[in-house]
Design a protein around this motif. Structure first.
Motif, PDB file in Angstrom:
ATOM      1  N   THR A   1       0.793  -1.144  -0.117  1.00 15.72           N
ATOM      2  CA  THR A   1       0.161   0.119   0.009  1.00 15.72           C
ATOM      3  C   THR A   1       1.025   1.316   0.041  1.00 15.72           C
ATOM      4  OG1 THR A   1      -0.163   0.146   2.556  1.00 15.72           O
ATOM      5  CG2 THR A   1      -1.871  -1.006   1.319  1.00 15.72           C
ATOM      6  N   THR A   2       2.359   1.197  -0.115  1.00 13.32           N
ATOM      7  CA  THR A   2       3.247   2.084   0.148  1.00 13.32           C
ATOM      8  C   THR A   2       2.914   3.002   1.328  1.00 13.32           C
ATOM      9  OG1 THR A   2       1.832   3.609  -1.306  1.00 13.32           O
ATOM     10  CG2 THR A   2       3.239   2.241  -2.766  1.00 13.32           C
ATOM     11  N   THR A   3       2.873   2.294   2.206  1.00 11.94           N
ATOM     12  CA  THR A   3       2.619   3.252   3.625  1.00 11.94           C
ATOM     13  C   THR A   3       3.722   3.395   4.267  1.00 11.94           C
ATOM     14  OG1 THR A   3       0.294   2.476   4.111  1.00 11.94           O
ATOM     15  CG2 THR A   3       1.468   3.450   5.977  1.00 11.94           C
ATOM     16  N   GLY A   4       4.843   2.251   4.498  1.00  9.62           N
ATOM     17  CA  GLY A   4       6.004   2.537   4.882  1.00  9.62           C
ATOM     18  C   GLY A   4       6.349   2.179   6.338  1.00  9.62           C
ATOM     19  N   TYR A   5       5.186   1.796   7.053  1.00  4.03           N
ATOM     20  CA  TYR A   5       5.596   1.364   8.397  1.00  4.03           C
ATOM     21  C   TYR A   5       6.380   0.291   8.615  1.00  4.03           C
ATOM     22  CZ  TYR A   5       1.611   4.497  10.266  1.00  4.03           C
ATOM     23  OH  TYR A   5       1.020   5.614  10.334  1.00  4.03           O
ATOM     24  N   ALA A   6       6.831   0.396   9.663  1.00  7.20           N
ATOM     25  CA  ALA A   6       7.928  -1.018  10.138  1.00  7.20           C
ATOM     26  C   ALA A   6       7.417  -1.649  11.390  1.00  7.20           C
ATOM     27  CB  ALA A   6       9.392  -0.839   9.899  1.00  7.20           C
ATOM     28  N   SER A   7       7.117  -2.998  11.173  1.00 12.95           N
ATOM     29  CA  SER A   7       6.748  -3.611  12.421  1.00 12.95           C
ATOM     30  C   SER A   7       7.806  -4.685  12.918  1.00 12.95           C
ATOM     31  CB  SER A   7       5.693  -4.288  12.391  1.00 12.95           C
ATOM     32  OG  SER A   7       5.787  -5.526  11.364  1.00 12.95           O
ATOM     33  N   ALA A   8       9.178  -4.490  11.868  1.00 10.15           N
ATOM     34  CA  ALA A   8      10.256  -5.503  12.165  1.00 10.15           C
ATOM     35  C   ALA A   8      11.343  -4.798  11.275  1.00 10.15           C
ATOM     36  CB  ALA A   8       9.848  -7.008  11.994  1.00 10.15           C
ATOM     37  N   ASP A   9      12.698  -5.178  11.742  1.00  8.31           N
ATOM     38  CA  ASP A   9      13.705  -4.807  10.790  1.00  8.31           C
ATOM     39  C   ASP A   9      13.804  -5.743   9.636  1.00  8.31           C
ATOM     40  OD1 ASP A   9      15.929  -3.664   9.398  1.00  8.31           O
ATOM     41  OD2 ASP A   9      17.386  -4.132  11.076  1.00  8.31           O
ATOM     42  N   PHE A  10      12.922  -5.621   8.467  1.00  3.38           N
ATOM     43  CA  PHE A  10      13.009  -6.386   7.270  1.00  3.38           C
ATOM     44  C   PHE A  10      14.155  -6.375   6.614  1.00  3.38           C
ATOM     45  CE2 PHE A  10      10.660  -2.525   5.856  1.00  3.38           C
ATOM     46  CZ  PHE A  10      11.585  -2.161   4.862  1.00  3.38           C
ATOM     47  N   ASP A  11      15.066  -5.419   6.636  1.00  5.17           N
ATOM     48  CA  ASP A  11      16.545  -5.193   6.239  1.00  5.17           C
ATOM     49  C   ASP A  11      17.253  -6.525   6.520  1.00  5.17           C
ATOM     50  OD1 ASP A  11      18.080  -4.171   4.203  1.00  5.17           O
ATOM     51  OD2 ASP A  11      19.284  -3.339   5.866  1.00  5.17           O
ATOM     52  N   GLN A  12      16.951  -7.304   7.678  1.00  2.45           N
ATOM     53  CA  GLN A  12      17.429  -8.196   8.075  1.00  2.45           C
ATOM     54  C   GLN A  12      17.068  -9.542   7.709  1.00  2.45           C
ATOM     55  OE1 GLN A  12      20.777  -7.708   9.521  1.00  2.45           O
ATOM     56  NE2 GLN A  12      19.985  -5.563   9.329  1.00  2.45           N
ATOM     57  N   TRP A  13      16.071  -9.589   7.114  1.00  2.00           N
ATOM     58  CA  TRP A  13      15.277 -10.684   6.575  1.00  2.00           C
ATOM     59  C   TRP A  13      16.125 -11.492   5.373  1.00  2.00           C
ATOM     60  CZ3 TRP A  13       9.402  -9.224   6.404  1.00  2.00           C
ATOM     61  CH2 TRP A  13       9.119  -9.102   7.629  1.00  2.00           C
ATOM     62  N   PRO A  14      15.856 -12.760   5.015  1.00  2.00           N
ATOM     63  CA  PRO A  14      16.431 -13.531   4.012  1.00  2.00           C
ATOM     64  C   PRO A  14      16.202 -12.626   2.635  1.00  2.00           C
ATOM     65  CG  PRO A  14      15.176 -15.012   5.307  1.00  2.00           C
ATOM     66  CD  PRO A  14      14.967 -13.683   5.980  1.00  2.00           C
ATOM     67  N   SER A  15      17.260 -12.966   1.802  1.00  2.67           N
ATOM     68  CA  SER A  15      17.366 -12.108   0.442  1.00  2.67           C
ATOM     69  C   SER A  15      15.976 -12.451  -0.310  1.00  2.67           C
ATOM     70  CB  SER A  15      18.291 -12.681  -0.524  1.00  2.67           C
ATOM     71  OG  SER A  15      19.730 -12.515   0.361  1.00  2.67           O
ATOM     72  N   MET A  16      15.478 -13.530  -0.401  1.00  2.39           N
ATOM     73  CA  MET A  16      14.242 -14.020  -1.091  1.00  2.39           C
ATOM     74  C   MET A  16      12.974 -12.860  -0.761  1.00  2.39           C
ATOM     75  SD  MET A  16      11.556 -16.994  -1.263  1.00  2.39           S
ATOM     76  CE  MET A  16      10.666 -16.619  -0.007  1.00  2.39           C
ATOM     77  N   THR A  17      12.808 -12.705   0.604  1.00  2.00           N
ATOM     78  CA  THR A  17      11.903 -11.824   0.923  1.00  2.00           C
ATOM     79  C   THR A  17      12.121 -10.491   0.845  1.00  2.00           C
ATOM     80  OG1 THR A  17      13.018 -11.305   3.401  1.00  2.00           O
ATOM     81  CG2 THR A  17      11.626 -13.392   3.239  1.00  2.00           C
ATOM     82  N   LYS A  18      13.312  -9.933   0.828  1.00  2.00           N
ATOM     83  CA  LYS A  18      13.462  -8.682   0.137  1.00  2.00           C
ATOM     84  C   LYS A  18      13.174  -8.210  -1.074  1.00  2.00           C
ATOM     85  CE  LYS A  18      17.541  -8.406   2.501  1.00  2.00           C
ATOM     86  NZ  LYS A  18      19.115  -8.098   2.837  1.00  2.00           N
ATOM     87  N   ILE A  19      13.523  -9.346  -1.954  1.00  2.00           N
ATOM     88  CA  ILE A  19      13.137  -9.333  -3.374  1.00  2.00           C
ATOM     89  C   ILE A  19      11.765  -9.019  -3.484  1.00  2.00           C
ATOM     90  CG2 ILE A  19      13.166 -10.512  -5.593  1.00  2.00           C
ATOM     91  CD1 ILE A  19      15.951  -9.201  -4.861  1.00  2.00           C
ATOM     92  N   ILE A  20      11.026  -9.891  -2.818  1.00  2.00           N
ATOM     93  CA  ILE A  20       9.364  -9.890  -2.797  1.00  2.00           C
ATOM     94  C   ILE A  20       9.138  -8.544  -2.656  1.00  2.00           C
ATOM     95  CG2 ILE A  20       7.491 -10.707  -1.641  1.00  2.00           C
ATOM     96  CD1 ILE A  20       8.618 -13.470  -1.844  1.00  2.00           C
ATOM     97  N   LEU A  21       9.553  -7.981  -1.186  1.00  2.00           N
ATOM     98  CA  LEU A  21       9.321  -6.564  -0.917  1.00  2.00           C
ATOM     99  C   LEU A  21       9.575  -5.536  -1.939  1.00  2.00           C
ATOM    100  CD1 LEU A  21      10.139  -6.809   2.751  1.00  2.00           C
ATOM    101  CD2 LEU A  21       8.076  -6.890   1.894  1.00  2.00           C
TER     102      LEU A  21
END
Length: 485
Positions: free
Chosen positions: A313-333
């Motif tokens: 939704t392009t809101t941009g809130y963070a409930s976790a540090d998704f920059d530390q997530w696995p590479s596949m999840t960052k590609i999906i995001l």
């Protein structure tokens, strides 16, 4: 070009904008904050020229065409950005005016990217102004302008079409002003309900108000340095997730329900695909978190769903540090940053409807390769999409891709790592906010170079106005005295 009409419109905009600054000014007076002077000086600087222009160029009847509409919308957004930066600059909460401009454009375009490292140290009035810029820019400055000015006349049609996003027409009622008023009623209703629920869930009144402004506008500015992570509350996350999904849905659907009193309008292809993408991405990321990071299935789904909805939704809130997530999840995001929400919503990105149309056109071309004489039409919800609309979708995709590539190269040239540079360009162009690496969910854009901030500021404006409105004023014939419109 009817310059007096444009100047009269911009004058009234400045007066309305100065009036909006009176809200945080009042809060600053009540709380005894030192930022009261920054708002007072800003109101004087904005209000006096606005009042002069409004009195000098009176708008008894707004008779103007497409050129005037494009010039007025572009001028309104640029003027609102330049003047909205004054409270930050006068309050000395940012080091330079460029930083203040970045923060303001990020607010108005509902991007949510910030250059302020410690927002919790800011006065409550400044925090309120940040969130208020989100809320004003969410449905659009011009849409609000049409609501507040009763004598907009036929020119409001051009103004509305020049600002409202997406390839589909959001006009439900015959009169544009009626449409704008109804849209703002729904927008206000969502905001009030969201604020009350967040207040009941444990936020302070001002925090609830700020987050309601940012959530319903798909903005993302938070009053906490760690965003929604600060609260660590599943109830707050559920409330915000629900309203982010609502904000990412076309407001034309809500308006149709409002008018026709039927839920059948929700049998909508774009809405269905929008929800399916959220579901599929959430399950994929939850599975990756469960298998690769040791999260329990429930916790993995909780974090995945919130972050997917926030980015989609392009809101941009963070409930976790998704920059530390696995590479596949960052590609999906990262891919979700490009898609965005539905057309006619407060979300940014390319919009789900455009993705659907691009897929349909591609499929039709493949079919034509097998059956050259076959005649096929592109439909969306049983409505045939004309060639001109499909052409605009293709041009938009081209402009989006070229701008993303150019911005990524420039950002890499300022010293960012390749993936960080691409994510910063995608986050600004899609009006998302946080990216990855040095501009991740736990950091800010403070360390980005001045050139980088200017490039991203332009990207935010291009993404919010969807290229055509902003770029068209730079064509030489736009300013030609010869009648070409």
């Amino acid at each position: 070009m009817n310059l007096p009409v444009i100047l009269g419109l911009l004058g009234k905009l400045l007066v309305i904008y100065a009036g909006a600054m009176c809200i945080p000014l009042t809060l600053a007076v009540v709380l005894g904050e030192w930022s009261v002077y920054s708002f007072l000086f800003s109101i004087i600087i904005i209000g006096i020229p606005g009042f002069f222009l409004m009195r000098r160029f009176k708008l008894t009847e707004m008779k103007f065409g497409v050129r005037e509409a494009f010039a007025a919308v572009t001028g309104a957004w640029l003027l609102a950005s330049l003047t909205g930066a004054l409270p930050y600059w006068f309050a000395d909460v940012v080091p330079t005016y460029i930083d203040a401009l970045f923060e303001t454009v990020s607010g108005l375009t509902t991007t949510g990217a910030s250059v302020i490292s410690d927002v919790e140290a800011l006065p409550q009035s400044i925090l309120l102004w940040r969130s208020l810029t989100h809320w004003v820019g969410g449905l659009g400055i011009i849409v609000l302008f049409i609501v507040l000015l009763p004598k907009t006349g036929i020119g409001s049609v051009f103004l509305f079409d020049a600002e409202v996003s997406g390839p589909t027409n959001a006009r439900i009622m015959p009169r544009i002003r009626d449409t704008a008023v109804s849209l703002w009623k729904i927008y206000l209703l969502f905001t009030v309900i969201c604020m009350l629920l967040l207040w009941a869930a444990g936020m302070t009144f001002l925090d609830a108000l700020n987050h309601a402004f940012a959530t319903v506008a798909s903005g993302g500015f938070s009053t906490k340095n760690t965003s929604i992570m600060y609260y660590d509350s599943i109830v707050i996350e559920v409330i915000i997730t629900f309203f982010m999904i609502l904000a990412g849905t076309s407001f034309a659907l809500y308006l149709a329900v409002w008018q026709k009193k039927t839920m059948k309008v929700f049998r909508n292809t774009e809405l269905f695909i929008y929800l399916m993408i959220i579901m599929a991405a959430s399950l994929a990321i939850a599975g990756s978190l469960w298998l690769n990071t040791g999260h329990s299935p429930v916790d993995a789904l909780r974090q995945a769903l919130f972050q997917v909805v926030s980015i989609m939704t392009t809101t941009g809130y963070a409930s976790a540090d998704f920059d530390q997530w696995p590479s596949m999840t960052k590609i999906i995001l990262l891919l979700l940053m490009f898609i965005g929400g539905c057309a006619g919503s407060t979300s940014g990105g390319m919009k789900v409807s455009r993705i659907i149309l691009l897929v349909k056109v591609t499929w039709a071309e493949l079919k034509r390769g097998i059956h050259p004489r076959a005649v096929s039409s592109i439909k969306l919800d049983d409505r045939v999409i004309d060639a001109e609309s499909l052409n605009r979708v293709g041009i938009f995709f081209f402009l989006y891709s070229v701008t993303f590539a150019a911005a990524s190269i420039i950002m890499a040239g300022t010293g960012l790592a390749p993936f960080d540079a691409m994510s910063s360009a995608a986050a600004a162009l899609g009006n998302i906010g946080p990216g990855f690496g040095v501009i991740g969910p736990t950091t800010t854009f403070a360390d980005v170079s001045i050139l980088g901030k200017l490039v991203l500021t332009i990207c935010m404006l291009l993404g919010r106005l969807e290229f055509f409105t902003l770029l068209i004023v730079f064509r030489p014939e736009f300013w030609s005295k010869r009648k070409v419109w």
